[in-house]
Structure formats: C-alpha cells, structure tokens
Design a protein around this motif. Structure first.
Motif: not given
Length: 306
Positions: A214, A228-229, A231, A233-235, A238, A276, A306
């Motif tokens: 990440v 996609k790695h 952090a 963007t992954q959140r 959430s 993103y 994602f």
C-alpha cells in the motif's frame, strides 16, 4: 483494513525526524477514558480498532487495554508500534495471548546508520529483533516505511530486504507529511519528482513478486498502473471514527483527511482520476507548491482503482 483509531498518548522511546505527533499538546488518556472509548466503538464502530501512539506499548496498562477491547467483542484489534518493546521475548510472547488481527511496525530503514539517524536513537537492533519476533505471532504483519530524504533512494533495496525476512509481510509506504517534527526539519521532505523513479521500481518489484503493498500520501498521477494500491483511494468508500490527538472526535476519518488536510492543483480538475485522488498534503504544497502534479488522460476501468 479501515479501522477506528484510539491514540493511547504521545509518549515514545524514539523521536523520529518527521514524527507527526511530537508537537501535539496532548494529555494522556486515563485507563477509564480509554475503556469508555472502547465501549462506544464496540457498540457504534466498524468492528475494527487500531491502537496507536506515540508508542502504545510503553503504557503499564497496555495489556489490560488490549484484553478489555477483546472482552468487549471488538472483532479485529490492530497494534501500531515501532517494535522496540517486542524485542523483549517475554513481552512478545504475551502478545500471543491476545487475538490481534494485525501488527503494524514502523521501520524506516534496513540500514542501521540511516535508521538511527531518522529515529534519533540507537535502537536499530531492537527494532529489527522486534520485527523478527512479531513474525512468530500468529497474526498479519505489516511494515510501515515513511518515505523521506534519507531513505527514498533505497526504497527498492528496502522492499527486497523485507521480502527476504518474510514474503507474507505487507509493505506500507507512506510519503512523509511535513508537519510535527518535519515542520522543523523541512530538509527531510523530498520532492515527489525526486522520489518517482525509486517508488516506481519498488511498486513494480512488489507487484512482480505478488507482495501485498500500500502507498499513502502519493497522488495518483505518480501511481499510474498501481492505483489500486493507493491507501487514500481504498478508503474512499469506508467510514471509520477517529479520536484525534487534540481530543477532537471525527465521525469520518477519511472525509476529514480529504477535505481538511489535502490539496490539489488547478490541473487536477481535468484529470480522469480526480474522483479517486486526494492530492498532496497541504504542508507539502506550502514547501514545493503543486506544479509537480499533472492530469492523467489515460482511460481506465474502475477495476483498476478498486
């Protein structure tokens, strides 16, 4: 895995040149205050809880806090630490009795002299021993590596070193945020354009070797092919609570970070990835501006992100 976060105080056995909490005017929470926060999160939180500091393992009531969270039904408990206390075999063995979902160990260089300079201590051997001891605990292990002026040229070498310790370790690379101690040591903050080549080599190595990795604090225009790695963007999808070191509470940590702590350039408005990407730290913009940012026009599938 996004998690609710409780800071157990800013006391630490290291003094990193870029520590983000070193200047915080913070009063250490009492055990009762911490238990109240845990009880609230157990009822209203995400089910994932991370304990951070400072250095949380320095508290005399550290194991009592972990056990209480476990008893209150927190599904996933993560420890964020520099690993020094884990060098003590008795301490690390006690951690085996706690159902930890993961341990995130801050380890900023595999080179002794650089590590000691960054942490302003002589604890490299203890950190390394603590990291190795963590591998004996049946839980997910990640290494947090803050990218800065002293270590960025060794990023590919560092990734190979950590992979050599264990291919199961997750690599977490975070670009230094120019606040806290770093605001007094601005030389520790490199330009993104200086880091770019070394970061790309590192991400390519991780991807080629199927390493879970990440990257945080790096805008997506510097992560093409590895989006996609990211952090942040992954959140984006959430929602987790955050109790900040100044005592303020935030219902959505990631919304707080995106709106209050990050900034973009005007050219980001025409970038295909603008939905993103969160840009750069505001403190970084004050040092170097945003001229390094550039729009990405490559068409992409959402699965890339994602």
């Amino acid at each position: 895995m996004p998690a609710d976060l409780i800071r157990l105080g800013k006391k630490c056995n290291q003094n990193c040149l870029f520590c983000t909490v070193a200047d915080d005017d913070e009063v250490e929470l009492s055990i009762n205050e911490i238990k109240k926060k845990i009880e609230f999160i157990a009822k209203n939180g995400s089910g994932n809880l991370a304990f951070t500091g400072g250095e949380p393992t320095l508290r005399n009531d550290f194991f009592e806090i972990l056990k209480f969270a476990e008893e209150k039904g927190i599904k996933n408990i993560e420890l964020q630490t520099n690993g020094v206390m884990l060098a003590n075999s008795k301490f690390s063995k006690r951690l085996k009795n706690i159902k930890l979902s993961g341990i995130l160990i801050a380890f900023h260089s595999h080179k002794k002299d650089i590590n000691n300079k960054i942490t302003q201590t002589r604890l490299f051997e203890k950190q390394l021993t603590g990291l190795k001891n963590s591998l004996k605990i049946n839980t997910h292990i990640a290494v947090s590596h803050v990218i800065n002026s002293l270590n960025y040229k060794y990023l590919p070498e560092f990734s190979r070193y950590i992979f050599g310790l264990s291919p199961k370790i997750q690599h977490y690379y975070g670009f230094v945020r120019p606040n806290g101690n770093a605001s007094k040591n601005k030389w520790i903050v490199p330009k993104l354009s200086e880091v770019e080549v070394y970061l790309e080599k590192t991400m390519r190595y991780c991807k080629n070797n199927q390493i879970d990795f990440v990257v945080e604090g790096v805008p997506l225009c510097y992560m093409q092919g590895y989006e996609k790695h990211c952090a942040e963007t992954q959140r984006l999808n959430s929602k987790v609570r955050y109790d900040a070191s100044d005592g303020s509470e935030h219902e959505n940590l990631h919304e707080f970070i995106h709106k209050k702590l990050k900034i973009k350039s005007d050219v980001c408005e025409i970038c295909f990835l603008k939905k993103y990407c969160v840009g750069v730290w505001r403190e970084y913009e004050k040092i170097y501006g945003t001229d390094e940012l550039y729009p990405v026009f490559t068409r992409f599938d959402k699965k890339t992100i994602f």
